[in-house]
Design a protein around this motif. Structure first.
Motif, mmCIF file in Angstrom:
data_model
loop_
_atom_site.group_PDB
_atom_site.id
_atom_site.type_symbol
_atom_site.label_atom_id
_atom_site.label_comp_id
_atom_site.label_asym_id
_atom_site.label_seq_id
_atom_site.Cartn_x
_atom_site.Cartn_y
_atom_site.Cartn_z
ATOM 1 N N SER A 23 0.867 -1.178 0.000
ATOM 2 C CA SER A 23 0.000 0.000 0.000
ATOM 3 C C SER A 23 0.898 1.221 0.000
ATOM 4 O O SER A 23 1.404 1.636 1.044
ATOM 5 C CB SER A 23 -0.919 -0.006 1.226
ATOM 6 O OG SER A 23 -1.715 1.165 1.264
ATOM 7 N N GLY A 24 1.133 1.757 -1.172
ATOM 8 C CA GLY A 24 2.086 2.848 -1.299
ATOM 9 C C GLY A 24 3.479 2.372 -0.921
ATOM 10 O O GLY A 24 3.976 1.371 -1.439
ATOM 11 N N THR A 25 4.113 3.061 0.027
ATOM 12 C CA THR A 25 5.451 2.665 0.478
ATOM 13 C C THR A 25 5.392 1.699 1.657
ATOM 14 O O THR A 25 6.432 1.283 2.165
ATOM 15 C CB THR A 25 6.263 3.911 0.892
ATOM 16 O OG1 THR A 25 5.591 4.594 1.945
ATOM 17 C CG2 THR A 25 6.436 4.854 -0.295
ATOM 18 N N ASN A 26 4.191 1.358 2.108
ATOM 19 C CA ASN A 26 4.031 0.439 3.236
ATOM 20 C C ASN A 26 3.743 -0.982 2.769
ATOM 21 O O ASN A 26 3.246 -1.209 1.664
ATOM 22 C CB ASN A 26 2.877 0.893 4.142
ATOM 23 C CG ASN A 26 3.171 2.200 4.851
ATOM 24 O OD1 ASN A 26 4.326 2.566 5.039
ATOM 25 N ND2 ASN A 26 2.125 2.908 5.233
ATOM 26 N N THR A 27 4.054 -1.930 3.635
ATOM 27 C CA THR A 27 3.688 -3.324 3.421
ATOM 28 C C THR A 27 2.734 -3.743 4.536
ATOM 29 O O THR A 27 3.047 -3.584 5.717
ATOM 30 C CB THR A 27 4.922 -4.246 3.449
ATOM 31 O OG1 THR A 27 5.808 -3.878 2.383
ATOM 32 C CG2 THR A 27 4.513 -5.706 3.278
ATOM 33 N N ILE A 28 1.573 -4.249 4.145
ATOM 34 C CA ILE A 28 0.584 -4.720 5.110
ATOM 35 C C ILE A 28 0.688 -6.236 5.182
ATOM 36 O O ILE A 28 0.398 -6.938 4.217
ATOM 37 C CB ILE A 28 -0.846 -4.298 4.706
ATOM 38 C CG1 ILE A 28 -0.924 -2.774 4.592
ATOM 39 C CG2 ILE A 28 -1.858 -4.814 5.716
ATOM 40 C CD1 ILE A 28 -2.244 -2.274 4.063
ATOM 41 N N ALA A 29 1.140 -6.731 6.325
ATOM 42 C CA ALA A 29 1.388 -8.166 6.496
ATOM 43 C C ALA A 29 0.403 -8.766 7.486
ATOM 44 O O ALA A 29 0.002 -8.114 8.458
ATOM 45 C CB ALA A 29 2.825 -8.394 6.986
ATOM 46 N N HIS A 30 0.013 -10.001 7.230
ATOM 47 C CA HIS A 30 -0.883 -10.732 8.128
ATOM 48 C C HIS A 30 -0.164 -11.955 8.681
ATOM 49 O O HIS A 30 0.478 -12.686 7.929
ATOM 50 C CB HIS A 30 -2.154 -11.183 7.400
ATOM 51 C CG HIS A 30 -2.951 -10.052 6.836
ATOM 52 N ND1 HIS A 30 -2.956 -9.754 5.482
ATOM 53 C CD2 HIS A 30 -3.748 -9.130 7.429
ATOM 54 C CE1 HIS A 30 -3.741 -8.718 5.273
ATOM 55 N NE2 HIS A 30 -4.225 -8.318 6.437
ATOM 56 N N ALA A 31 -0.285 -12.149 9.980
ATOM 57 C CA ALA A 31 0.281 -13.335 10.632
ATOM 58 C C ALA A 31 -0.856 -14.091 11.314
ATOM 59 O O ALA A 31 -1.523 -13.546 12.202
ATOM 60 C CB ALA A 31 1.345 -12.939 11.648
ATOM 61 N N TYR A 32 -1.091 -15.328 10.889
ATOM 62 C CA TYR A 32 -2.148 -16.162 11.448
ATOM 63 C C TYR A 32 -1.539 -17.000 12.571
ATOM 64 O O TYR A 32 -0.854 -17.991 12.328
ATOM 65 C CB TYR A 32 -2.748 -17.052 10.363
ATOM 66 C CG TYR A 32 -3.478 -16.276 9.288
ATOM 67 C CD1 TYR A 32 -4.863 -16.159 9.318
ATOM 68 C CD2 TYR A 32 -2.780 -15.642 8.259
ATOM 69 C CE1 TYR A 32 -5.535 -15.436 8.342
ATOM 70 C CE2 TYR A 32 -3.451 -14.919 7.277
ATOM 71 C CZ TYR A 32 -4.824 -14.823 7.327
ATOM 72 O OH TYR A 32 -5.488 -14.112 6.354
ATOM 73 N N CYS A 33 -1.794 -16.559 13.810
ATOM 74 C CA CYS A 33 -1.141 -17.146 14.977
ATOM 75 C C CYS A 33 -2.069 -18.155 15.656
ATOM 76 O O CYS A 33 -3.090 -17.778 16.250
ATOM 77 C CB CYS A 33 -0.751 -16.053 15.970
ATOM 78 S SG CYS A 33 0.305 -14.762 15.269
ATOM 79 N N ARG A 34 -1.712 -19.413 15.574
ATOM 80 C CA ARG A 34 -2.531 -20.463 16.179
ATOM 81 C C ARG A 34 -2.277 -20.533 17.677
ATOM 82 O O ARG A 34 -1.135 -20.577 18.135
ATOM 83 C CB ARG A 34 -2.209 -21.817 15.544
ATOM 84 C CG ARG A 34 -2.973 -23.005 16.158
ATOM 85 C CD ARG A 34 -2.488 -24.318 15.563
ATOM 86 N NE ARG A 34 -2.897 -24.448 14.183
ATOM 87 C CZ ARG A 34 -4.003 -25.084 13.774
ATOM 88 N NH1 ARG A 34 -4.796 -25.645 14.680
ATOM 89 N NH2 ARG A 34 -4.293 -25.180 12.500
ATOM 90 N N HIS A 35 -3.369 -20.559 18.446
ATOM 91 C CA HIS A 35 -3.313 -20.814 19.877
ATOM 92 C C HIS A 35 -4.022 -22.132 20.157
ATOM 93 O O HIS A 35 -4.668 -22.701 19.279
ATOM 94 C CB HIS A 35 -3.970 -19.666 20.651
ATOM 95 C CG HIS A 35 -3.164 -18.406 20.671
ATOM 96 N ND1 HIS A 35 -2.756 -17.796 21.836
ATOM 97 C CD2 HIS A 35 -2.662 -17.639 19.669
ATOM 98 C CE1 HIS A 35 -2.057 -16.713 21.555
ATOM 99 N NE2 HIS A 35 -1.987 -16.591 20.238
ATOM 100 N N THR A 36 -3.900 -22.616 21.365
ATOM 101 C CA THR A 36 -4.485 -23.927 21.664
ATOM 102 C C THR A 36 -6.002 -23.924 21.565
ATOM 103 O O THR A 36 -6.612 -24.951 21.254
ATOM 104 C CB THR A 36 -4.066 -24.400 23.069
ATOM 105 O OG1 THR A 36 -4.348 -23.347 24.023
ATOM 106 C CG2 THR A 36 -2.587 -24.743 23.110
ATOM 107 N N ASP A 37 -6.637 -22.754 21.822
ATOM 108 C CA ASP A 37 -8.097 -22.712 21.809
ATOM 109 C C ASP A 37 -8.690 -21.902 20.668
ATOM 110 O O ASP A 37 -9.879 -22.019 20.388
ATOM 111 C CB ASP A 37 -8.627 -22.139 23.138
ATOM 112 C CG ASP A 37 -8.269 -23.018 24.326
ATOM 113 O OD1 ASP A 37 -8.220 -24.249 24.156
ATOM 114 O OD2 ASP A 37 -8.032 -22.475 25.417
#
Length: 363
Positions: free
Chosen positions: A79-93
């Motif tokens: 997005s323009g000069t930015n990077t939009i990153a997603h991290a899918y963090c699994r938890h036990t529940d």
């Protein structure tokens, strides 16, 4: 030459790979808030309120979803000069979805929290099956739904869960919680099959051809009636309505509209009061401690007066005004329903359930 320039620009503006996204997510997951904070730009540092503020925000969203297991996957976009990153963090529940925005220099400039459901995290209990069902009120608004039933279902009894206010999905998702799904599965284990569906305001940006004239029938009642009819057409002997909040408030009216198709209803946290009285009390509870509370009191009183005047207006006039930011047609359609009188006129089983705040805290 163009490819070289593109590569140089990407390097100049700090292209973010999956490893850097995972590292940023793991800093938070492992409680290394100081390091994440130090890697943030001043705007984000100010927004979170220091390291202590970042820790408090994290605790709010990570609470109740179990221990961190791993980052399942990442993705990113520019997005323009930015990077939009997603991290899918699994938890036990459950799963925590982090959206981390990296600036051109690689520093963190944005942080957002959502939840997601990791594969296999909430498996269907043994002995139950889920079937895709479409709820169609005969309009241009078919809705996707799920029928939860036992494998030995004889289609004797079923229920429809009707949502509360707002654009709810079929599970009633609130953060990491899915109360409608929990209720549907629990009842199915007791031999009562349950149909849930995505609310019209969740699926469609416009719920009728003329938004200013939209009514509670467009928003809730037509689809709830269609869901009851769907179950009857599938061969269920008895069908009940389980209305929550706004759905509970409308349960008698929905049952009346369904006629002989509805064999009874349960009102969960419904109310016999008008929607404008409820909204007025909710707003005053928020504003009464503010220094300019009297200005808000005046606004609330003005809106209540407008609500009273709807009774003498035509539909054209109601469609041209708003009450508490909502269409006058919609407010009138809801305020004109006398749930108490309707309930008194019905000859079907009814159950009204309420939980007070003190009881809820005790639970």
């Amino acid at each position: 030459m163009i490819l070289v320039v593109a590569f140089v620009l990407n390097d100049r503006y700090g292209g973010i790979d999956g490893d850097r996204t995972v590292k940023a997510a793991e800093l938070l997951e492992n409680g290394e808030f100081q390091e994440f904070y130090d890697g943030s730009n001043p705007v984000l540092q100010d927004a979170v309120g220091g390291v202590g503020g970042l820790k408090a925000i994290w605790g709010k969203y990570a609470y109740g979803i179990g221990d961190f297991v791993q980052v399942d996957r990442t993705d990113s976009s520019r997005s323009g000069t930015n990077t939009i990153a997603h991290a899918y963090c699994r938890h036990t529940d459950w799963g925590l979805l982090l959206t981390i925005t990296f600036g051109y220099d690689g520093r963190y400039v944005g942080l957002f929290f959502e939840y997601y459901e990791p594969d296999g995290c909430d498996p269907l209990p043994d002995g139950l099956i889920e079937t895709d069902v479409t709820v169609d009120a005969g309009t241009s608004h078919p809705l996707p739904g799920t029928l939860v039933s036992s494998v030995s279902s004889d289609r004797e009894v079923a229920a429809v869960i009707v949502h509360g206010s707002g654009p709810n999905d079929r599970d009633g998702t609130i953060g990491a919680n899915k109360p409608y799904r929990d209720l549907a599965r629990g009842l199915a284990e007791k031999g009562i099959d349950v149909l849930t569906y995505d609310k019209r305001t969740k699926v469609y940006t416009q719920i009728s051809q003329d938004p200013a004239r939209s009514t509670v029938d467009d928003e809730v009642v037509d689809d709830a009636s269609a869901a009851v009819r769907t179950l009857k057409e599938m061969g269920y002997g008895k069908v009940f309505v389980l209305g929550h909040s706004l759905g509970g408030m409308l349960a008698p009216y929905i049952a009346q509209q369904c006629g002989e198709m509805c064999d009874g209803f349960v009102s969960l946290a419904g109310s016999p009061r008008t929607i404008t009285d409820i909204l007025a009390d909710q707003l005053w509870a928020q504003y009464r401690q503010l220094p300019d509370a009297e200005a808000y009191r005046a606004y609330i009183d003005e809106e209540l007066a407008k609500a009273e005047s709807l009774a003498t207006m035509t539909d054209d006039e109601r469609s041209s005004v708003t009450v508490f930011g909502l269409s006058g047609c919609y407010i009138w359609s809801l305020n004109s329903i006398d749930g108490i009188s309707i309930a008194e006129s019905l000859d079907i089983p009814m159950l009204f359930l309420q939980v007070t705040i003190s009881e809820f805290i005790a639970l």
